[in-house]
Design a protein around this motif. Structure first.
Motif, short mmCIF file in Angstrom:
data_model
loop_
_atom_site.label_atom_id
_atom_site.label_comp_id
_atom_site.label_asym_id
_atom_site.label_seq_id
_atom_site.Cartn_x
_atom_site.Cartn_y
_atom_site.Cartn_z
N SER A 1 0.83 -1.21 0.00
CA SER A 1 0.00 0.00 0.00
C SER A 1 0.86 1.26 0.00
CB SER A 1 -0.94 -0.01 1.21
OG SER A 1 -0.23 0.14 2.42
N LYS A 2 1.99 1.22 0.70
CA LYS A 2 2.87 2.39 0.75
C LYS A 2 3.60 2.59 -0.59
CE LYS A 2 1.76 3.21 5.00
NZ LYS A 2 0.86 4.34 5.35
N LEU A 3 3.90 1.49 -1.27
CA LEU A 3 4.52 1.61 -2.59
C LEU A 3 3.60 2.32 -3.57
CD1 LEU A 3 6.24 -1.89 -2.89
CD2 LEU A 3 7.41 0.32 -2.90
N LYS A 4 2.31 2.01 -3.50
CA LYS A 4 1.33 2.70 -4.35
C LYS A 4 1.33 4.19 -4.03
CE LYS A 4 -1.82 -1.26 -4.78
NZ LYS A 4 -3.16 -1.80 -4.44
N THR B 1 5.68 10.16 -7.04
CA THR B 1 7.01 10.22 -7.67
C THR B 1 7.03 9.84 -9.15
OG1 THR B 1 7.49 7.93 -7.01
CG2 THR B 1 8.15 9.66 -5.48
N LYS B 2 5.88 9.88 -9.79
CA LYS B 2 5.84 9.44 -11.19
C LYS B 2 6.78 10.22 -12.08
CE LYS B 2 1.19 7.48 -11.07
NZ LYS B 2 -0.21 7.56 -11.53
N SER B 3 6.96 11.49 -11.78
CA SER B 3 7.85 12.31 -12.61
C SER B 3 9.11 12.70 -11.85
CB SER B 3 7.11 13.58 -13.06
OG SER B 3 6.72 14.35 -11.94
N ASN B 4 9.39 11.98 -10.74
CA ASN B 4 10.54 12.32 -9.89
C ASN B 4 11.79 11.65 -10.44
OD1 ASN B 4 12.41 12.31 -7.53
ND2 ASN B 4 10.65 13.31 -6.56
N TYR C 1 7.17 -1.99 -8.68
CA TYR C 1 7.07 -0.54 -8.49
C TYR C 1 8.39 0.16 -8.83
CZ TYR C 1 2.49 -1.29 -6.57
OH TYR C 1 1.16 -1.64 -6.42
N GLN C 2 9.21 -0.57 -9.62
CA GLN C 2 10.47 -0.01 -10.11
C GLN C 2 11.33 0.53 -8.96
OE1 GLN C 2 11.17 0.16 -14.07
NE2 GLN C 2 10.26 -1.63 -13.11
N MET D 1 8.48 -5.52 -15.24
CA MET D 1 7.44 -5.69 -14.23
C MET D 1 6.75 -4.42 -13.79
SD MET D 1 9.18 -8.67 -11.87
CE MET D 1 7.64 -8.97 -11.01
N LYS D 2 6.98 -3.32 -14.47
CA LYS D 2 6.38 -2.04 -14.07
C LYS D 2 4.86 -2.15 -14.08
CE LYS D 2 6.61 2.88 -15.15
NZ LYS D 2 7.23 3.92 -16.01
N CYS D 3 4.23 -1.74 -12.95
CA CYS D 3 2.78 -1.88 -12.85
C CYS D 3 2.09 -0.57 -12.51
CB CYS D 3 2.42 -2.94 -11.80
SG CYS D 3 2.79 -2.45 -10.11
N PHE D 4 2.71 0.57 -12.78
CA PHE D 4 2.07 1.84 -12.48
C PHE D 4 2.25 2.80 -13.64
CE2 PHE D 4 6.41 2.10 -11.07
CZ PHE D 4 6.83 3.36 -11.43
#
Length: 399
Positions: A261-264, A270-273, A306-307, A396-399
């Motif tokens: 849950s914290k990884l989500k 941080t998608k563009s971090n 989650y990379q 394995m990227k899932c986001f």
């Protein structure tokens, strides 16, 4: 007054490259008393000094036997010459005594290691010249960045977790320890925090705002407790001027759902971090059997999705190193060699890493240690190997 300071880790660990904050504080305190202070790189002729301070962070750092024999780790008592004082978790683990208040809260002497660094550079340059090689000074000096570029300190101390594998058991809560100005040197480029569990401090928000207000890049050397993350903490932390990778820990498989849950939450912020996310993955603590190996790979698999990069930490304490006595000792070594090299773990599955090592093996008809550890475990537990040995970070990227 002649003061001798010995950083035992600097002497005993070939690749050690981080200043001992205790040594720097002791140096600053005694220089303020007009004492003659020397950073000594050996244990010879210590009787010529009025006081000798020996500090050790790591339990497996070697020191002369007469020093080790004079230290009782359990009772925090010593039987050494009257002028010699020892301290640090390397000697006393969780029972290390506190520094006197006037030293603990003194601005560190950030120049304690200057002469040593100068000598190291000079020796490396001389070696390069004698071998006819170009000496790349800036590249060589980069290894000393923590000595040269950072203000270092604890803005908070303590942790309430009381983890069985951790040395930080002295306190049962997180509290403010040093005001930032106590160790912050304006002339230094960056800030390094050694806090045990910063996010567990009730006043974390104000302290984080103070760090951000310096406009200096900062980092938490010991990592952060992702189990305490909230959306507000993520928004502040991941938009700050952070230095390097964000580091967290995934120590227990029992925290799997919570970490998920914290990884989500992390990836939502941080998608563009540009910063990468790294997690310490503890192994060899609860057991050193096939279950521990499976749990290690299960945690790595979730991090890959989650990379996030794993960094496998093999447990040891002051008395033992359990994984070294395991039938999977070689496998533990191989997993760490694969997982702890970002340039490799991003591109290779565990099996591909072992195959690459096998390709370099010089003795035909035999397995290298990496491949043998894989084959032996796969023959014993094919289902575990089938699920995890071919998983790849980049797929394995899932986001």
């Amino acid at each position: 007054m002649k003061i001798c300071i010995i950083d035992a880790d600097l002497i005993g660990r070939k690749k050690h490259r981080f200043p001992n904050l205790v040594c720097e504080k002791i140096s600053a305190y005694w220089k303020e008393q007009n004492a003659e202070v020397e950073l000594k790189l050996n244990y010879e002729n210590l009787e010529q000094y009025d006081r000798v301070y020996i500090s050790k962070v790591f339990t497996d750092t070697p020191v002369p036997q007469w020093i080790q024999d004079g230290v009782d780790m359990d009772n925090v008592s010593v039987d050494l010459p009257a002028n010699i004082y020892v301290g640090g978790t390397g000697f006393f683990f969780a029972k290390a005594p506190n520094l006197p208040n006037e030293i603990e809260h003194h601005m560190p002497d950030y120049h304690l290691y200057d002469d040593w660094i100068f000598d190291e550079v000079k020796k490396a340059e001389a070696r390069a010249n004698s071998e006819g090689r170009e000496f790349k000074r800036s590249k060589f000096i980069a290894q000393f960045k923590e000595y040269l570029d950072y203000s270092i300190g604890f803005i908070t101390r303590g942790c309430f977790r009381k983890c069985g594998f951790c040395v930080n058991k002295k306190y049962d809560h997180v509290f403010e320890h040093s005001p930032l100005e106590e160790f912050y040197d304006l002339s230094r480029k960056k800030i390094c925090l050694l806090d045990d569990n910063f996010l567990g401090c009730p006043n974390w928000k104000e302290l984080l705002q103070q760090l951000i207000a310096t406009e200096k890049a900062f980092k938490f050397k010991q990592g952060l407790d992702e189990r305490l993350l909230t959306q507000e903490k993520c928004d502040m932390l991941f938009n700050a001027k952070y230095d390097g990778d964000f580091t967290f820990a995934f120590d227990n498989i029992s925290d799997y759902d919570l970490i998920h849950s914290k990884l989500k939450m992390i990836r939502n912020s941080t998608k563009s971090n540009k910063h990468s996310i790294k997690f310490y993955v503890l192994v060899g603590f609860e057991s050193t059997d096939h279950i521990d190996i499976e749990n290690c790979f299960k945690r790595i698999e979730l991090l890959f999705k989650y990379q996030c990069l794993p960094y496998v930490m093999r447990y040891q304490n002051k008395n033992e190193t359990p994984w070294k006595d395991s039938k999977y000792r070689s496998l533990y070594v191989t997993i760490a060699r694969w997982a702890n090299q970002p340039s490799l773990v991003k591109k290779m599955s565990f099996r591909q890493f072992c195959e690459a090592n096998q390709a370099l093996h010089k003795t035909k008809g035999t397995y290298c240690s990496s491949m043998k550890s894989l084959v032996d475990f796969e023959n014993e537990y094919p289902d575990i190997a089938n699920r995890y040995f071919d998983m790849r970070y980049e797929e394995m990227k899932c986001f």
